[in-house]
Motif scaffolding. Structure first.
Motif, PDB file in Angstrom:
ATOM      1  N   GLU A 165       0.855  -1.196   0.000  1.00 59.99           N
ATOM      2  CA  GLU A 165       0.000   0.000   0.000  1.00 59.99           C
ATOM      3  C   GLU A 165       0.884   1.237   0.000  1.00 59.99           C
ATOM      4  O   GLU A 165       1.829   1.325   0.771  1.00 59.99           O
ATOM      5  CB  GLU A 165      -0.891   0.022   1.250  1.00 59.99           C
ATOM      6  CG  GLU A 165      -1.901  -1.102   1.326  1.00 59.99           C
ATOM      7  CD  GLU A 165      -3.136  -0.824   0.495  1.00 59.99           C
ATOM      8  OE1 GLU A 165      -3.254   0.302  -0.033  1.00 59.99           O
ATOM      9  OE2 GLU A 165      -3.971  -1.741   0.365  1.00 59.99           O
ATOM     10  N   MET A 166       0.579   2.208  -0.880  1.00 56.22           N
ATOM     11  CA  MET A 166       1.369   3.436  -0.895  1.00 56.22           C
ATOM     12  C   MET A 166       0.626   4.593  -0.222  1.00 56.22           C
ATOM     13  O   MET A 166       1.186   5.658  -0.020  1.00 56.22           O
ATOM     14  CB  MET A 166       1.741   3.824  -2.333  1.00 56.22           C
ATOM     15  CG  MET A 166       2.767   2.906  -2.970  1.00 56.22           C
ATOM     16  SD  MET A 166       4.271   2.716  -1.991  1.00 56.22           S
ATOM     17  CE  MET A 166       5.214   4.128  -2.517  1.00 56.22           C
ATOM     18  N   THR A 167      -0.671   4.413   0.079  1.00 53.75           N
ATOM     19  CA  THR A 167      -1.426   5.435   0.805  1.00 53.75           C
ATOM     20  C   THR A 167      -1.978   4.794   2.075  1.00 53.75           C
ATOM     21  O   THR A 167      -2.667   3.782   2.015  1.00 53.75           O
ATOM     22  CB  THR A 167      -2.591   5.978  -0.041  1.00 53.75           C
ATOM     23  OG1 THR A 167      -2.073   6.277  -1.331  1.00 53.75           O
ATOM     24  CG2 THR A 167      -3.177   7.213   0.573  1.00 53.75           C
ATOM     25  N   LEU A 168      -1.633   5.374   3.228  1.00 62.65           N
ATOM     26  CA  LEU A 168      -2.009   4.761   4.505  1.00 62.65           C
ATOM     27  C   LEU A 168      -2.552   5.826   5.450  1.00 62.65           C
ATOM     28  O   LEU A 168      -2.255   7.013   5.299  1.00 62.65           O
ATOM     29  CB  LEU A 168      -0.772   4.101   5.137  1.00 62.65           C
ATOM     30  CG  LEU A 168      -0.293   2.846   4.418  1.00 62.65           C
ATOM     31  CD1 LEU A 168       1.186   2.656   4.624  1.00 62.65           C
ATOM     32  CD2 LEU A 168      -1.040   1.621   4.903  1.00 62.65           C
ATOM     33  N   PRO A 169      -3.352   5.418   6.441  1.00 62.69           N
ATOM     34  CA  PRO A 169      -3.820   6.399   7.413  1.00 62.69           C
ATOM     35  C   PRO A 169      -2.703   6.784   8.386  1.00 62.69           C
ATOM     36  O   PRO A 169      -1.887   5.940   8.745  1.00 62.69           O
ATOM     37  CB  PRO A 169      -4.954   5.665   8.133  1.00 62.69           C
ATOM     38  CG  PRO A 169      -4.640   4.230   7.967  1.00 62.69           C
ATOM     39  CD  PRO A 169      -3.912   4.081   6.686  1.00 62.69           C
ATOM     40  N   SER A 170      -2.694   8.045   8.783  1.00 68.32           N
ATOM     41  CA  SER A 170      -1.700   8.504   9.763  1.00 68.32           C
ATOM     42  C   SER A 170      -2.208   8.236  11.176  1.00 68.32           C
ATOM     43  O   SER A 170      -3.397   8.357  11.445  1.00 68.32           O
ATOM     44  CB  SER A 170      -1.465  10.003   9.564  1.00 68.32           C
ATOM     45  OG  SER A 170      -0.776  10.515  10.668  1.00 68.32           O
ATOM     46  N   LEU A 173       9.352   8.369   6.171  1.00 70.06           N
ATOM     47  CA  LEU A 173       8.943   7.444   5.112  1.00 70.06           C
ATOM     48  C   LEU A 173       8.404   8.217   3.919  1.00 70.06           C
ATOM     49  O   LEU A 173       8.607   7.825   2.765  1.00 70.06           O
ATOM     50  CB  LEU A 173       7.877   6.477   5.639  1.00 70.06           C
ATOM     51  CG  LEU A 173       8.386   5.372   6.553  1.00 70.06           C
ATOM     52  CD1 LEU A 173       7.221   4.615   7.160  1.00 70.06           C
ATOM     53  CD2 LEU A 173       9.278   4.400   5.783  1.00 70.06           C
ATOM     54  N   ASN A 174       7.712   9.319   4.192  1.00 67.72           N
ATOM     55  CA  ASN A 174       7.176  10.137   3.120  1.00 67.72           C
ATOM     56  C   ASN A 174       8.298  10.731   2.264  1.00 67.72           C
ATOM     57  O   ASN A 174       8.196  10.788   1.041  1.00 67.72           O
ATOM     58  CB  ASN A 174       6.313  11.247   3.723  1.00 67.72           C
ATOM     59  CG  ASN A 174       5.700  12.127   2.668  1.00 67.72           C
ATOM     60  OD1 ASN A 174       6.249  13.165   2.339  1.00 67.72           O
ATOM     61  ND2 ASN A 174       4.578  11.694   2.123  1.00 67.72           N
ATOM     62  N   VAL A 227       5.765   7.473   0.486  1.00 62.73           N
ATOM     63  CA  VAL A 227       4.529   6.885   1.000  1.00 62.73           C
ATOM     64  C   VAL A 227       3.651   8.031   1.503  1.00 62.73           C
ATOM     65  O   VAL A 227       4.127   8.917   2.197  1.00 62.73           O
ATOM     66  CB  VAL A 227       4.818   5.913   2.172  1.00 62.73           C
ATOM     67  CG1 VAL A 227       3.544   5.279   2.673  1.00 62.73           C
ATOM     68  CG2 VAL A 227       5.806   4.862   1.739  1.00 62.73           C
ATOM     69  N   GLU A 228       2.371   8.011   1.106  1.00 64.62           N
ATOM     70  CA  GLU A 228       1.465   9.086   1.539  1.00 64.62           C
ATOM     71  C   GLU A 228       0.737   8.660   2.812  1.00 64.62           C
ATOM     72  O   GLU A 228       0.185   7.561   2.872  1.00 64.62           O
ATOM     73  CB  GLU A 228       0.440   9.397   0.449  1.00 64.62           C
ATOM     74  CG  GLU A 228       1.020  10.003  -0.827  1.00 64.62           C
ATOM     75  CD  GLU A 228       1.626  11.375  -0.619  1.00 64.62           C
ATOM     76  OE1 GLU A 228       1.204  12.081   0.317  1.00 64.62           O
ATOM     77  OE2 GLU A 228       2.544  11.725  -1.394  1.00 64.62           O
ATOM     78  N   PHE A 229       0.753   9.533   3.817  1.00 65.24           N
ATOM     79  CA  PHE A 229      -0.033   9.277   5.031  1.00 65.24           C
ATOM     80  C   PHE A 229      -1.168  10.290   5.086  1.00 65.24           C
ATOM     81  O   PHE A 229      -0.914  11.490   5.074  1.00 65.24           O
ATOM     82  CB  PHE A 229       0.856   9.378   6.275  1.00 65.24           C
ATOM     83  CG  PHE A 229       1.780   8.214   6.437  1.00 65.24           C
ATOM     84  CD1 PHE A 229       1.359   7.066   7.078  1.00 65.24           C
ATOM     85  CD2 PHE A 229       3.072   8.260   5.926  1.00 65.24           C
ATOM     86  CE1 PHE A 229       2.218   5.985   7.227  1.00 65.24           C
ATOM     87  CE2 PHE A 229       3.923   7.180   6.061  1.00 65.24           C
ATOM     88  CZ  PHE A 229       3.495   6.043   6.710  1.00 65.24           C
ATOM     89  N   GLU A 230      -2.417   9.796   5.108  1.00 67.88           N
ATOM     90  CA  GLU A 230      -3.581  10.692   5.101  1.00 67.88           C
ATOM     91  C   GLU A 230      -3.652  11.461   6.415  1.00 67.88           C
ATOM     92  O   GLU A 230      -3.664  10.862   7.486  1.00 67.88           O
ATOM     93  CB  GLU A 230      -4.864   9.876   4.898  1.00 67.88           C
ATOM     94  CG  GLU A 230      -4.994   9.342   3.496  1.00 67.88           C
ATOM     95  CD  GLU A 230      -5.902   8.135   3.420  1.00 67.88           C
ATOM     96  OE1 GLU A 230      -6.387   7.660   4.455  1.00 67.88           O
ATOM     97  OE2 GLU A 230      -6.102   7.661   2.284  1.00 67.88           O
ATOM     98  N   GLY A 231      -3.701  12.774   6.298  1.00 72.02           N
ATOM     99  CA  GLY A 231      -3.818  13.612   7.486  1.00 72.02           C
ATOM    100  C   GLY A 231      -2.487  14.039   8.066  1.00 72.02           C
ATOM    101  O   GLY A 231      -2.437  14.639   9.136  1.00 72.02           O
ATOM    102  N   LEU A 232      -1.383  13.743   7.376  1.00 71.13           N
ATOM    103  CA  LEU A 232      -0.054  14.126   7.880  1.00 71.13           C
ATOM    104  C   LEU A 232       0.390  15.436   7.223  1.00 71.13           C
ATOM    105  O   LEU A 232       0.249  15.605   6.016  1.00 71.13           O
ATOM    106  CB  LEU A 232       0.955  13.022   7.564  1.00 71.13           C
ATOM    107  CG  LEU A 232       2.398  13.272   7.998  1.00 71.13           C
ATOM    108  CD1 LEU A 232       2.525  13.191   9.508  1.00 71.13           C
ATOM    109  CD2 LEU A 232       3.342  12.286   7.350  1.00 71.13           C
ATOM    110  N   ASP A 233       0.919  16.341   8.053  1.00 72.15           N
ATOM    111  CA  ASP A 233       1.408  17.613   7.525  1.00 72.15           C
ATOM    112  C   ASP A 233       2.803  17.407   6.933  1.00 72.15           C
ATOM    113  O   ASP A 233       3.755  17.154   7.654  1.00 72.15           O
ATOM    114  CB  ASP A 233       1.450  18.644   8.665  1.00 72.15           C
ATOM    115  CG  ASP A 233       2.051  19.960   8.202  1.00 72.15           C
ATOM    116  OD1 ASP A 233       2.054  20.195   6.980  1.00 72.15           O
ATOM    117  OD2 ASP A 233       2.508  20.743   9.056  1.00 72.15           O
TER     118      ASP A 233
END
Lengths: 360, 131
Positions: free
Chosen positions: B61-66, B82-83, B88-94
């Motif tokens: 998975e390349m998009t994950l919840p933060s 990691l970003n 890797v994209e973390f949803e809700g991460l600044d």
């Protein structure tokens, strides 16, 4: 009047690159930000093209002060993947080196803290005693830093009876000056005025932000890998874990000073009961089997975590190093809030930072 | 010897497990990540349930919840790392500020180039640049 005061990235407190931005209201810091990454050397990337023995040399260069911790943790990871059982004597020698390293690191930090608050005579006294520990390390490993004491499956150098007697004698000699240093650190007015109530980190914040090591123990959080998840024969030794509740810079001085005694205790026990087994399993270059391992070691600054992934070849597939400062640095802005600009350097230094380690 | 336990989970279990662990007072050791031999991203949330490390893996998975809201900086710093290194994209991460890489690197070279490109290619590229 509100100003933004930039500090660093060149040596704001110790010889370590960090940049801090302080948002001030007069003398008082209202908010702060920290920026790291000035010394990123790509060691994790380099390690993917090295074999196990070469990586030991490489990871030892991550940090100058806690070099043994890195090599030890990496060796533990490879041993866990390959299922290697280390001979007891090898483990005891690893513990002796690790504790001597903690001793010299804590004395270094105590000296630096005294220097920052302007108590330079104390700084010189402490560093004088630290030389004694450095001499012991040189005697033991042939080097003042980067000891190269660890190999996969044991230790590289043995301790003979002559060296054992010398180590015990020197540690005895250290106890007198240590008592004096601790007495001054606990009772001196200059130190108390500059450190009590400065840079407070409460227990709930320490837990929430994930602080570890002596930094967390100074905030009343009782964590120590040596006790919680014993490795390297640490379960064989009797030692206490000093925990102080107040959470200010003074508490950090107290915790580190008291930990020096515990280190001496562990080294004495290890030397006394040094088992008569081989020190290692020979010098054959090991293949790193398919699998992954995460190992932790209580480095002088806190819990050091490494992950090693192998794919059956000689080289690592992935090495991931996360040092204690990685967990403790995010607490700096929190501690700076509400203190004066003059204390900023001391508060940054109070986590015993190692930013070169952090950047890898 | 320390113990390490690998547990494979699905993407939507990441946040409930983090909440459960936080409630139990368990510390987040680290969020590790690497590209496995099939070229899939293997991300693990390692919790120290003393004396064992429980490692929860999500593969591919390349998009994950933060989990930054639950574990604060103990989670956001590894997520930002990691970003930067693996994109890797973390949803809700600044991710407006960089953590390790130089300020201009994100604009000129993009994210996630360092750990993914083989060292020999990176070396050849730099030699060419220097002339």
């Amino acid at each position: 009047m509100s100003y933004i005061v930039p500090i660093g990235p060149y040596h704001p407190a110790l010889e370590e690159p960090i940049h801090a931005k302080l948002y001030t209201e007069g003398e008082v810091i209202k908010d702060a930000e920290v920026f790291v990454g000035y010394n990123h050397r790509g060691i994790e990337k380099l390690a993917t093209e090295r074999n196990a023995i070469q990586t030991l040399v490489l990871v030892e260069r991550v940090c100058g002060i806690c070099s043994h911790s890195h090599a030890l943790t990496y060796a533990m990871c490879v041993e866990q993947i390959n299922g290697i059982e280390v001979p007891k004597r090898g483990e005891y020698i690893r513990v002796i080196t690790a504790e001597l390293e903690r001793l010299h690191s804590h004395l270094l930090w105590l000296g630096v803290a005294c220097h920052i608050i302007g108590h330079d005579s104390m700084f010189m006294h402490i560093w004088d005693e630290r030389e004694l520990v450095m001499d012991l390390l040189e005697e033991l490993s042939g080097n003042r830093v980067n000891y190269a004491m660890v190999t996969i499956g044991g230790s590289r150098r043995d301790i003979d009876d002559e060296l054992k007697a010398k180590l015990l004698q020197s540690l005895d000699k250290l106890k007198g000056p240590m008592d004096r240093i601790v007495e001054i650190a606990l009772n001196d007015k200059t130190i108390a005025l500059r450190t009590k109530g400065v840079g407070v980190l409460k227990k709930e914040d320490a837990v929430r932000l994930g602080a570890i090591g002596p930094h967390a123990r100074a905030s009343g959080v009782n964590v120590d890998v040596r006790r919680d998840s014993p490795y390297c024969s640490y379960g064989d030794f009797q030692f206490d874990i000093p925990v102080v509740d107040s959470g200010d810079v003074f508490a950090r001085v107290v915790v580190r000073a008291l930990e020096c005694y515990e280190s001496i205790k562990i080294i004495e026990q290890a030397l006394k009961y040094l088992p008569a087994t081989p020190i290692n399993l020979g010098n054959k270059l090991p293949k790193i089997q398919k699998g992954a391992a995460v190992c932790r070691h209580e480095a002088p600054r806190g819990q050091l975590t490494q992950m090693v992934v192998g794919n059956g070849g000689f080289n690592n597939y992935r090495v991931s190093i996360h040092v204690p400062s990685y967990k403790n640095t995010p607490t700096i802005p929190h501690m700076l809030r509400g203190n004066s600009v003059a204390d900023a350097g001391l508060i940054i230094a109070s986590i015993d930072p190692c930013f070169s380690c952090l950047d890898r | 010897m320390q113990q390490y336990k690998r547990i494979d989970i699905a993407k939507d279990q990441v946040v409930p497990i983090a909440e459960k662990m936080r409630k139990a007072g368990v510390w987040l050791t680290m969020i590790h990540g690497f590209l496995n031999e099939e070229g899939l991203m293997d991300i693990s949330w390692d919790y120290q349930v003393e004396p064992v490390i429980e490692s929860y893996h999500v593969v591919g998975e390349m998009t994950l919840p933060s989990i930054g809201e639950i574990y604060d900086c103990a989670a956001t710093w590894p997520e930002r790392e990691l970003n930067e290194l693996y994109a890797v994209e973390f949803e809700g991460l600044d991710t407006s500020k960089r953590l390790f890489l130089p300020e201009d690197m994100l604009e000129t070279q993009g994210k996630g180039q360092i750990m993914v490109t083989p060292l020999s290619e990176l070396r050849a590229k730099n030699i060419k640049k220097e002339g």
